[in-house]
Design an enzyme around this catalytic site. Structure first.
Site, PDB file in Angstrom:
ATOM      1  N   ASP A  45       0.834  -1.209   0.000  1.00 57.25           N
ATOM      2  CA  ASP A  45       0.000   0.000   0.000  1.00 57.25           C
ATOM      3  C   ASP A  45       0.869   1.260   0.000  1.00 57.25           C
ATOM      4  O   ASP A  45       0.461   2.292  -0.518  1.00 57.25           O
ATOM      5  CB  ASP A  45      -0.967  -0.008   1.184  1.00 57.25           C
ATOM      6  CG  ASP A  45      -2.244   0.754   0.870  1.00 57.25           C
ATOM      7  OD1 ASP A  45      -2.740   0.614  -0.279  1.00 57.25           O
ATOM      8  OD2 ASP A  45      -2.739   1.494   1.730  1.00 57.25           O
ATOM      9  N   CYS A 136     -11.066   3.540  -5.003  1.00 61.18           N
ATOM     10  CA  CYS A 136     -10.199   3.721  -3.823  1.00 61.18           C
ATOM     11  C   CYS A 136     -10.770   4.776  -2.903  1.00 61.18           C
ATOM     12  O   CYS A 136     -10.862   4.581  -1.694  1.00 61.18           O
ATOM     13  CB  CYS A 136      -8.782   4.170  -4.140  1.00 61.18           C
ATOM     14  SG  CYS A 136      -8.219   4.086  -5.785  1.00 61.18           S
ATOM     15  N   TYR A 140     -12.830   2.587   0.382  1.00 61.19           N
ATOM     16  CA  TYR A 140     -12.276   2.429   1.735  1.00 61.19           C
ATOM     17  C   TYR A 140     -13.155   3.108   2.785  1.00 61.19           C
ATOM     18  O   TYR A 140     -13.252   2.630   3.913  1.00 61.19           O
ATOM     19  CB  TYR A 140     -10.828   2.937   1.788  1.00 61.19           C
ATOM     20  CG  TYR A 140      -9.809   1.874   1.399  1.00 61.19           C
ATOM     21  CD1 TYR A 140     -10.035   1.017   0.326  1.00 61.19           C
ATOM     22  CD2 TYR A 140      -8.629   1.714   2.115  1.00 61.19           C
ATOM     23  CE1 TYR A 140      -9.107   0.043  -0.031  1.00 61.19           C
ATOM     24  CE2 TYR A 140      -7.692   0.732   1.775  1.00 61.19           C
ATOM     25  CZ  TYR A 140      -7.937  -0.094   0.697  1.00 61.19           C
ATOM     26  OH  TYR A 140      -7.018  -1.061   0.359  1.00 61.19           O
ATOM     27  N   TYR A 168      -9.969   5.233   8.227  1.00 62.87           N
ATOM     28  CA  TYR A 168     -10.928   5.377   7.123  1.00 62.87           C
ATOM     29  C   TYR A 168     -12.332   5.795   7.577  1.00 62.87           C
ATOM     30  O   TYR A 168     -13.156   6.176   6.751  1.00 62.87           O
ATOM     31  CB  TYR A 168     -10.935   4.110   6.264  1.00 62.87           C
ATOM     32  CG  TYR A 168      -9.597   3.944   5.580  1.00 62.87           C
ATOM     33  CD1 TYR A 168      -9.206   4.849   4.600  1.00 62.87           C
ATOM     34  CD2 TYR A 168      -8.699   2.957   5.972  1.00 62.87           C
ATOM     35  CE1 TYR A 168      -7.957   4.759   4.003  1.00 62.87           C
ATOM     36  CE2 TYR A 168      -7.441   2.854   5.376  1.00 62.87           C
ATOM     37  CZ  TYR A 168      -7.085   3.764   4.388  1.00 62.87           C
ATOM     38  OH  TYR A 168      -5.844   3.680   3.808  1.00 62.87           O
ATOM     39  N   GLU A 210      -9.096  -3.699  -7.242  1.00 61.56           N
ATOM     40  CA  GLU A 210      -9.100  -3.573  -5.773  1.00 61.56           C
ATOM     41  C   GLU A 210      -9.284  -4.962  -5.136  1.00 61.56           C
ATOM     42  O   GLU A 210      -8.654  -5.261  -4.124  1.00 61.56           O
ATOM     43  CB  GLU A 210     -10.222  -2.643  -5.293  1.00 61.56           C
ATOM     44  CG  GLU A 210      -9.929  -1.159  -5.391  1.00 61.56           C
ATOM     45  CD  GLU A 210      -8.997  -0.622  -4.287  1.00 61.56           C
ATOM     46  OE1 GLU A 210      -8.477  -1.399  -3.471  1.00 61.56           O
ATOM     47  OE2 GLU A 210      -8.787   0.606  -4.282  1.00 61.56           O
TER      48      GLU A 210
HETATM   49  C1  LIG Z   1      -5.307  -0.281  -2.560  1.00 59.31           C
HETATM   50  C2  LIG Z   1      -5.856   0.912  -1.875  1.00 59.31           C
HETATM   51  N1  LIG Z   1      -7.058   1.382  -2.236  1.00 59.31           N
HETATM   52  C3  LIG Z   1      -7.575   2.464  -1.633  1.00 59.31           C
HETATM   53  C4  LIG Z   1      -6.885   3.125  -0.628  1.00 59.31           C
HETATM   54  C5  LIG Z   1      -7.492   4.302   0.071  1.00 59.31           C
HETATM   55  O1  LIG Z   1      -6.748   5.444  -0.083  1.00 59.31           O
HETATM   56  C6  LIG Z   1      -5.618   2.609  -0.275  1.00 59.31           C
HETATM   57  N2  LIG Z   1      -4.873   3.198   0.703  1.00 59.31           N
HETATM   58  N3  LIG Z   1      -5.136   1.502  -0.908  1.00 59.31           N
END
Ligand SMILES: Cc1ncc(CO)c(N)n1
Length: 222
Positions: A45, A136, A140, A168, A210
């Site tokens: 990430d 994204c 989240y 989040y 995702e």
């Molecule tokens: C893969 C992924 N998707 C969304 C987010 C949200 O910003 C993140 N940190 N990582």
């Protein structure tokens, strides 16, 4: 009827649900996720966020108006000055040093997802790019809310992943999510059925990528 963001989700409901309610997410919520899987995810990430920052830089380049330009700049700034710093200190708590992060190779799922978003933005316009980014930005936030709505989810010190959920569900992230939805709703209201169909392809592709990102974490694949 003008199109809205909800219609993008409806166009790939099965994939959207598989993303939001993925076993990685469920295990993170009920504290049963293997720490190694979470660490692998965190490392990838970090690499994802770097490419995500580049996508906002691309959004700046693709901005036809000052207001769009300001918005892209704000997104880039939020990632570079806030999110990445937070991510680096969070990784430290999980035993991952900044040095280790700097030397990581990208997993195929990270490569596929981030380069898909960048390529979509490159060949299309700002709306294509935002649609590619929206799973994204919105996903989240929805995931945090979905976890909070479930009886199985453990919050507080009995869940080592509590801070992840807290990030989040925070006002900052939820506000950014709402801003993204509003921006999209304004633009989607004007598109033709043919254009909407193109956009559903992008939305569904990004949603499937995702899902692969969660799979990559669970399987610790590289
Ligand atoms: C893969 C992924 N998707 C969304 C987010 C949200 O910003 C993140 N940190 N990582």
């Amino acid at each position: 009827m003008p199109y809205q963001f909800e219609d993008l989700k409806k166009s790939c409901q099965t994939e959207w649900q598989a993303y939001i309610e993925h076993s990685f997410v469920q295990q993170l919520g009920n504290a049963s996720l293997a720490p190694e899987a979470f660490q692998h995810y965190l490392k990838q990430d970090y690499l994802f966020l770097i490419q995500f920052a580049r996508a906002f830089a691309l959004a700046a380049y693709k901005s036809p108006t000052l207001s769009d330009l300001r918005q892209a700049k704000q997104g880039l700034q939020a990632i570079v000055d806030v999110e990445l710093d937070l991510h680096i200190s969070y990784c430290k708590e999980w035993g991952i040093s900044e040095q280790e992060l700097a030397e990581l190779p990208e997993a195929r799922a990270t490569l596929a997802y981030t380069r898909y978003v960048l390529d979509t933005g490159n060949r299309g316009d700002l709306l294509d790019l935002h649609v590619a980014l929206s799973p994204c930005m919105v996903g989240y936030g929805e995931i945090a809310n979905w976890l909070n709505s479930r009886a199985e989810t453990i919050r507080g010190e009995n869940n080592p992943y509590d801070a992840w959920i807290a990030m989040y569900e925070s006002d900052e992230f939820q506000d950014a999510m709402q801003a993204e939805i509003s921006w999209l709703n304004e633009r989607l209201a004007d598109v033709s059925p043919a254009r909407f169909k193109e956009l559903t392809r992008i939305f569904s592709d990004a949603t499937r990528l995702e899902i692969d990102f969660w799979e990559m974490g669970l399987k610790q694949s590289d």
